[in-house]
Design an enzyme around this catalytic site. Structure first.
Site, PDB file in Angstrom:
ATOM      1  N   ARG A  50       0.842  -1.212   0.000  1.00  0.00           N
ATOM      2  CA  ARG A  50       0.000   0.000   0.000  1.00  0.00           C
ATOM      3  C   ARG A  50       0.871   1.255   0.000  1.00  0.00           C
ATOM      4  O   ARG A  50       0.540   2.253  -0.657  1.00  0.00           O
ATOM      5  CB  ARG A  50      -0.964  -0.022   1.202  1.00  0.00           C
ATOM      6  CG  ARG A  50      -2.146   0.921   1.072  1.00  0.00           C
ATOM      7  CD  ARG A  50      -1.893   2.299   1.670  1.00  0.00           C
ATOM      8  NE  ARG A  50      -1.422   2.160   3.021  1.00  0.00           N
ATOM      9  CZ  ARG A  50      -0.464   2.934   3.533  1.00  0.00           C
ATOM     10  NH1 ARG A  50       0.103   3.895   2.824  1.00  0.00           N
ATOM     11  NH2 ARG A  50      -0.047   2.755   4.782  1.00  0.00           N
TER      12      ARG A  50
ATOM     13  N   GLU B  28       4.866   9.928   7.417  1.00  0.00           N
ATOM     14  CA  GLU B  28       3.811  10.872   7.005  1.00  0.00           C
ATOM     15  C   GLU B  28       3.304  11.697   8.187  1.00  0.00           C
ATOM     16  O   GLU B  28       2.108  11.964   8.296  1.00  0.00           O
ATOM     17  CB  GLU B  28       2.649  10.118   6.369  1.00  0.00           C
ATOM     18  CG  GLU B  28       2.997   9.515   5.052  1.00  0.00           C
ATOM     19  CD  GLU B  28       3.109  10.562   3.973  1.00  0.00           C
ATOM     20  OE1 GLU B  28       2.326  11.523   3.988  1.00  0.00           O
ATOM     21  OE2 GLU B  28       3.992  10.432   3.138  1.00  0.00           O
TER      22      GLU B  28
ATOM     23  N   GLN C 163     -15.844 -16.422  26.736  1.00  0.00           N
ATOM     24  CA  GLN C 163     -16.313 -15.029  26.641  1.00  0.00           C
ATOM     25  C   GLN C 163     -15.175 -14.009  26.628  1.00  0.00           C
ATOM     26  O   GLN C 163     -15.318 -12.924  26.052  1.00  0.00           O
ATOM     27  CB  GLN C 163     -17.307 -14.737  27.775  1.00  0.00           C
ATOM     28  CG  GLN C 163     -18.634 -15.427  27.505  1.00  0.00           C
ATOM     29  CD  GLN C 163     -19.609 -15.272  28.647  1.00  0.00           C
ATOM     30  OE1 GLN C 163     -19.254 -15.451  29.801  1.00  0.00           O
ATOM     31  NE2 GLN C 163     -20.839 -14.936  28.311  1.00  0.00           N
TER      32      GLN C 163
ATOM     33  N   SER D 114      10.482  15.658  11.174  1.00  0.00           N
ATOM     34  CA  SER D 114       9.238  16.357  11.554  1.00  0.00           C
ATOM     35  C   SER D 114       9.259  17.817  11.143  1.00  0.00           C
ATOM     36  O   SER D 114       8.210  18.461  11.075  1.00  0.00           O
ATOM     37  CB  SER D 114       9.028  16.256  13.078  1.00  0.00           C
ATOM     38  OG  SER D 114       8.708  14.928  13.428  1.00  0.00           O
TER      39      SER D 114
ATOM     40  N   ASP E  66       2.748  11.953  17.264  1.00  0.00           N
ATOM     41  CA  ASP E  66       2.695  13.200  18.041  1.00  0.00           C
ATOM     42  C   ASP E  66       2.465  14.420  17.151  1.00  0.00           C
ATOM     43  O   ASP E  66       1.736  15.342  17.530  1.00  0.00           O
ATOM     44  CB  ASP E  66       3.999  13.386  18.837  1.00  0.00           C
ATOM     45  CG  ASP E  66       4.067  12.432  20.026  1.00  0.00           C
ATOM     46  OD1 ASP E  66       3.001  11.907  20.425  1.00  0.00           O
ATOM     47  OD2 ASP E  66       5.169  12.210  20.539  1.00  0.00           O
TER      48      ASP E  66
ATOM     49  N   PRO F 253      18.232  13.613   6.522  1.00  0.00           N
ATOM     50  CA  PRO F 253      18.806  13.011   7.731  1.00  0.00           C
ATOM     51  C   PRO F 253      18.542  13.849   8.987  1.00  0.00           C
ATOM     52  O   PRO F 253      18.222  13.310  10.034  1.00  0.00           O
ATOM     53  CB  PRO F 253      20.300  12.934   7.402  1.00  0.00           C
ATOM     54  CG  PRO F 253      20.346  12.805   5.904  1.00  0.00           C
ATOM     55  CD  PRO F 253      19.191  13.617   5.392  1.00  0.00           C
TER      56      PRO F 253
ATOM     57  N   GLY G 146       1.206 -18.642  20.558  1.00  0.00           N
ATOM     58  CA  GLY G 146       2.526 -18.758  19.919  1.00  0.00           C
ATOM     59  C   GLY G 146       2.432 -18.712  18.406  1.00  0.00           C
ATOM     60  O   GLY G 146       3.317 -18.155  17.732  1.00  0.00           O
TER      61      GLY G 146
ATOM     62  N   GLY H 251      10.907  12.960  -2.435  1.00  0.00           N
ATOM     63  CA  GLY H 251      12.043  13.315  -1.580  1.00  0.00           C
ATOM     64  C   GLY H 251      11.755  14.530  -0.736  1.00  0.00           C
ATOM     65  O   GLY H 251      11.859  15.673  -1.229  1.00  0.00           O
TER      66      GLY H 251
HETATM   67  C1  LIG Z   1       2.047   7.144   2.032  1.00  0.00           C
HETATM   68  C2  LIG Z   1       3.236   6.277   2.188  1.00  0.00           C
HETATM   69  C3  LIG Z   1       4.438   7.078   2.525  1.00  0.00           C
HETATM   70  C4  LIG Z   1       5.638   6.243   2.726  1.00  0.00           C
HETATM   71  C5  LIG Z   1       6.874   7.075   2.950  1.00  0.00           C
HETATM   72  C6  LIG Z   1       6.654   8.151   3.904  1.00  0.00           C
HETATM   73  C7  LIG Z   1       7.856   8.996   4.086  1.00  0.00           C
HETATM   74  C8  LIG Z   1       7.429  10.210   4.810  1.00  0.00           C
HETATM   75  O1  LIG Z   1       7.031  10.100   5.907  1.00  0.00           O
HETATM   76  S1  LIG Z   1       7.406  11.674   3.968  1.00  0.00           S
HETATM   77  C9  LIG Z   1       7.564  12.969   5.143  1.00  0.00           C
HETATM   78  C10 LIG Z   1       6.746  12.962   6.351  1.00  0.00           C
HETATM   79  N1  LIG Z   1       6.972  14.191   7.015  1.00  0.00           N
HETATM   80  C11 LIG Z   1       5.998  14.817   7.643  1.00  0.00           C
HETATM   81  O2  LIG Z   1       4.862  14.358   7.698  1.00  0.00           O
HETATM   82  C12 LIG Z   1       6.353  16.147   8.235  1.00  0.00           C
HETATM   83  C13 LIG Z   1       5.665  16.418   9.535  1.00  0.00           C
HETATM   84  N2  LIG Z   1       5.643  17.842   9.771  1.00  0.00           N
HETATM   85  C14 LIG Z   1       4.574  18.612   9.419  1.00  0.00           C
HETATM   86  O3  LIG Z   1       3.530  18.109   9.045  1.00  0.00           O
HETATM   87  C15 LIG Z   1       4.695  20.112   9.471  1.00  0.00           C
HETATM   88  O4  LIG Z   1       6.015  20.458   9.222  1.00  0.00           O
HETATM   89  C16 LIG Z   1       4.228  20.738  10.797  1.00  0.00           C
HETATM   90  C17 LIG Z   1       2.811  20.311  11.073  1.00  0.00           C
HETATM   91  C18 LIG Z   1       5.117  20.321  11.953  1.00  0.00           C
HETATM   92  C19 LIG Z   1       4.161  22.283  10.643  1.00  0.00           C
HETATM   93  O5  LIG Z   1       5.388  22.757  10.293  1.00  0.00           O
HETATM   94  P1  LIG Z   1       5.771  24.300  10.172  1.00  0.00           P
HETATM   95  O6  LIG Z   1       7.159  24.345   9.685  1.00  0.00           O
HETATM   96  O7  LIG Z   1       5.423  25.017  11.451  1.00  0.00           O
HETATM   97  O8  LIG Z   1       4.861  24.807   9.007  1.00  0.00           O
HETATM   98  P2  LIG Z   1       3.698  25.915   8.995  1.00  0.00           P
HETATM   99  O9  LIG Z   1       4.323  27.258   9.220  1.00  0.00           O
HETATM  100  O10 LIG Z   1       2.590  25.491   9.894  1.00  0.00           O
HETATM  101  O11 LIG Z   1       3.217  25.790   7.501  1.00  0.00           O
HETATM  102  C20 LIG Z   1       4.032  26.208   6.419  1.00  0.00           C
HETATM  103  C21 LIG Z   1       3.156  26.523   5.262  1.00  0.00           C
HETATM  104  O12 LIG Z   1       2.481  25.328   4.853  1.00  0.00           O
HETATM  105  C22 LIG Z   1       1.078  25.507   4.912  1.00  0.00           C
HETATM  106  N3  LIG Z   1       0.526  24.242   5.391  1.00  0.00           N
HETATM  107  C23 LIG Z   1       0.636  23.704   6.628  1.00  0.00           C
HETATM  108  N4  LIG Z   1       0.041  22.507   6.649  1.00  0.00           N
HETATM  109  C24 LIG Z   1      -0.448  22.293   5.411  1.00  0.00           C
HETATM  110  C25 LIG Z   1      -1.153  21.237   4.785  1.00  0.00           C
HETATM  111  N5  LIG Z   1      -1.445  20.139   5.470  1.00  0.00           N
HETATM  112  N6  LIG Z   1      -1.497  21.354   3.480  1.00  0.00           N
HETATM  113  C26 LIG Z   1      -1.171  22.462   2.770  1.00  0.00           C
HETATM  114  N7  LIG Z   1      -0.494  23.495   3.309  1.00  0.00           N
HETATM  115  C27 LIG Z   1      -0.138  23.396   4.599  1.00  0.00           C
HETATM  116  C28 LIG Z   1       0.861  26.656   5.886  1.00  0.00           C
HETATM  117  O13 LIG Z   1      -0.342  27.332   5.622  1.00  0.00           O
HETATM  118  C29 LIG Z   1       2.061  27.528   5.576  1.00  0.00           C
HETATM  119  O14 LIG Z   1       1.816  28.224   4.382  1.00  0.00           O
HETATM  120  P3  LIG Z   1       2.402  29.711   4.161  1.00  0.00           P
HETATM  121  O15 LIG Z   1       3.889  29.549   4.150  1.00  0.00           O
HETATM  122  O16 LIG Z   1       1.841  30.135   2.844  1.00  0.00           O
HETATM  123  O17 LIG Z   1       1.912  30.514   5.343  1.00  0.00           O
END
Ligand SMILES: CCCCCCCC(=O)SCCNC(=O)CCNC(=O)[C@H](O)C(C)(C)COP(=O)(O)OP(=O)(O)OC[C@H]1O[C@@H](n2cnc3c(N)ncnc32)[C@H](O)[C@@H]1OP(=O)(O)O
Length: 392
Positions: free
Chosen positions: A97, A371, A287, A145, A375, A141, A348, A137
């Site tokens: 998936r 993703e 049960q 978050s 937290d 490293p 087991g 991408g």
């Molecule tokens: C599906 C299978 C995947 C398998 C591989 C997966 C590999 C991965 O995990 S990929 C990467 C995963 N990484 C993450 O999920 C990152 C987690 N972090 C976050 O979600 C954010 O950085 C978070 C929530 C901490 C907020 O960060 P922060 O730096 O404070 O950003 P913030 O200032 O709120 O937002 C920046 C801009 O994005 C916009 N924005 C925020 N959230 C969203 C959203 N969900 N959608 C669209 N825009 C958004 C804001 O409006 C802001 O826009 P602007 O610059 O125009 O004002």
């Protein structure tokens, strides 16, 4: 006739809430997973390899770009059909998936939404058919978050961009033909670039020794003075909101996928409870075992309703990022709890590869982290409720 438990008892098919098209899409995906994925997936997880022979089948059930318009090779389906496809694939395996999620929501989605017509026509049909597999991408490293802190960057060299940096934990990287890469320009603004395998200085070393998502390939993306043609920049959206918008779509699919993993664990535990004899009775007659099964199906049903409603909102363009975070968080935790309970019911036998439960449990440890960690989804929800940002 008594239903095959893999076919799911009626009460969790949600049929009264689905259209005929939803049911057709779900049933086709379910039948395909049962026929082509479930019989082979344990072997591929054991040898830590993605089963490439299922790529055509994934394309045929609409798993690559379910909601991308048909003119670009997508299936042109709605958000609930997209979710149901992800659910059914994850009944087989979260790693499979994940491959489909990345292709659809992290590669095709940004090209469709942020790309120009030339890019859509060049890439989307090949991705929809599975001829090309893509990867995304974003994570680095030192920036997981906090993707806004990324250091991967590109310089404008006049007739091309020069890309440098590194990404890690990238699903599909070892065999992807293209990567949608997020990097900063000289002013620090984030843009998406399409990088193709074969560009000099671009390498994708595989990540080994995973105990989770073993049937999915993970790797790094290394950019060492990669010359990226100027026409490969995604022109229609920049800034951190561009990759975060892709994550919204992927996280929604993950919420549905987790339901599929939970369903498979529940089905296995139910079947086992009718076969396994202790104290002269099938254990399902006790049960305490019935309580576990009753609680599992209650939690699955609650998650289905939460996620189906989210699908309705997404079809209307009304779902918020916080609602998506709630569903991803709730459903993954629900699936982990059900996998643990189901494993205990199997005793087991539950730790062996004879059954899918331990594989689901180990996979879900990635799903709860990628993703957006568990937290981070609380923080996104908390920010939405209060309007107060802890990071500012
Ligand atoms: C599906 C299978 C995947 C398998 C591989 C997966 C590999 C991965 O995990 S990929 C990467 C995963 N990484 C993450 O999920 C990152 C987690 N972090 C976050 O979600 C954010 O950085 C978070 C929530 C901490 C907020 O960060 P922060 O730096 O404070 O950003 P913030 O200032 O709120 O937002 C920046 C801009 O994005 C916009 N924005 C925020 N959230 C969203 C959203 N969900 N959608 C669209 N825009 C958004 C804001 O409006 C802001 O826009 P602007 O610059 O125009 O004002």
């Amino acid at each position: 006739m008594k239903p095959d438990l893999f076919e799911a008892p009626d009460y969790y098919n949600l049929d009264e809430l689905l259209t005929d098209e939803h049911k057709l899409v779900r049933d086709a995906a379910r039948a395909w997973v049962k026929r082509e994925v479930s019989p082979i997936i344990e072997e591929y997880a054991q040898k830590a390899e993605f089963p490439k022979q299922i790529i055509n089948g994934l394309a045929e059930i609409g798993a690559f770009g379910p909601y991308i318009p048909v003119e670009y090779g997508g299936a042109g389906l709605d958000q609930i059909s997209y979710g149901l496809i992800m659910q059914e694939i994850e009944r087989g395996d979260s790693g499979v998936r994940s491959t489909a999620s990345v292709q659809s929501s992290l590669v095709m989605y940004p090209i469709w939404k942020y790309g120009n017509e030339t890019q859509r026509e060049k890439y989307l049909p090949k991705l929809a058919s599975g001829e090309w597999i893509g990867c995304f991408g974003l994570t680095e490293p030192d920036h997981g978050s906090n993707p806004g802190g990324m250091v991967t960057n590109f310089k404008d060299m006049g007739d091309h961009y020069l890309l440098n940096g590194a990404k890690m934990w990238i699903s599909n990287a070892p065999f992807a033909q293209i990567a949608v890469v997020w990097a900063k320009d000289e002013s620090g603004r984030i843009h998406g670039l399409i990088v193709e395998r074969g560009m000099a200085g671009f390498t994708t070393p595989e990540t080994h020794n995973k105990w989770s998502l073993r049937a999915s390939a993970t790797g790094e993306l290394i950019f060492d003075n990669v010359k990226v043609p100027k026409e490969n920049i995604l022109p229609n959206k920049s800034g951190l909101g561009a990759p975060l918008g892709c994550l919204d779509s992927a996280r929604y699919g993950i919420a549905w996928g987790a339901i599929g993993a939970a369903m498979d664990c529940y089905d296995t535990a139910l079947r086992y409870s009718k076969e396994r004899m202790q104290f002269g009775k099938p254990i399902g007659q006790f049960q305490l075992q019935q309580k576990k099964l009753a609680e599992m199906i209650t939690e699955i049903t609650k998650a289905q309703l939460l996620t189906w409603r989210l699908g309705v909102l997404r079809n209307e363009g009304k779902a918020t990022s916080a609602q998506i975070s709630m569903a991803k968080r709730n459903n993954v935790e629900m699936a982990i709890t059900i996998a643990r309970e189901a494993r205990q019911m199997l005793g087991g036998m539950g730790i062996t590869g004879e059954y899918s439960i331990m594989r689901h449990s180990m996979n879900l440890e990635s799903v709860i982290t990628y993703e957006g960690t568990h937290d981070i989804h609380l923080l996104i929800t908390g920010l939405d409720i209060t309007g107060l940002n802890a990071f500012k």
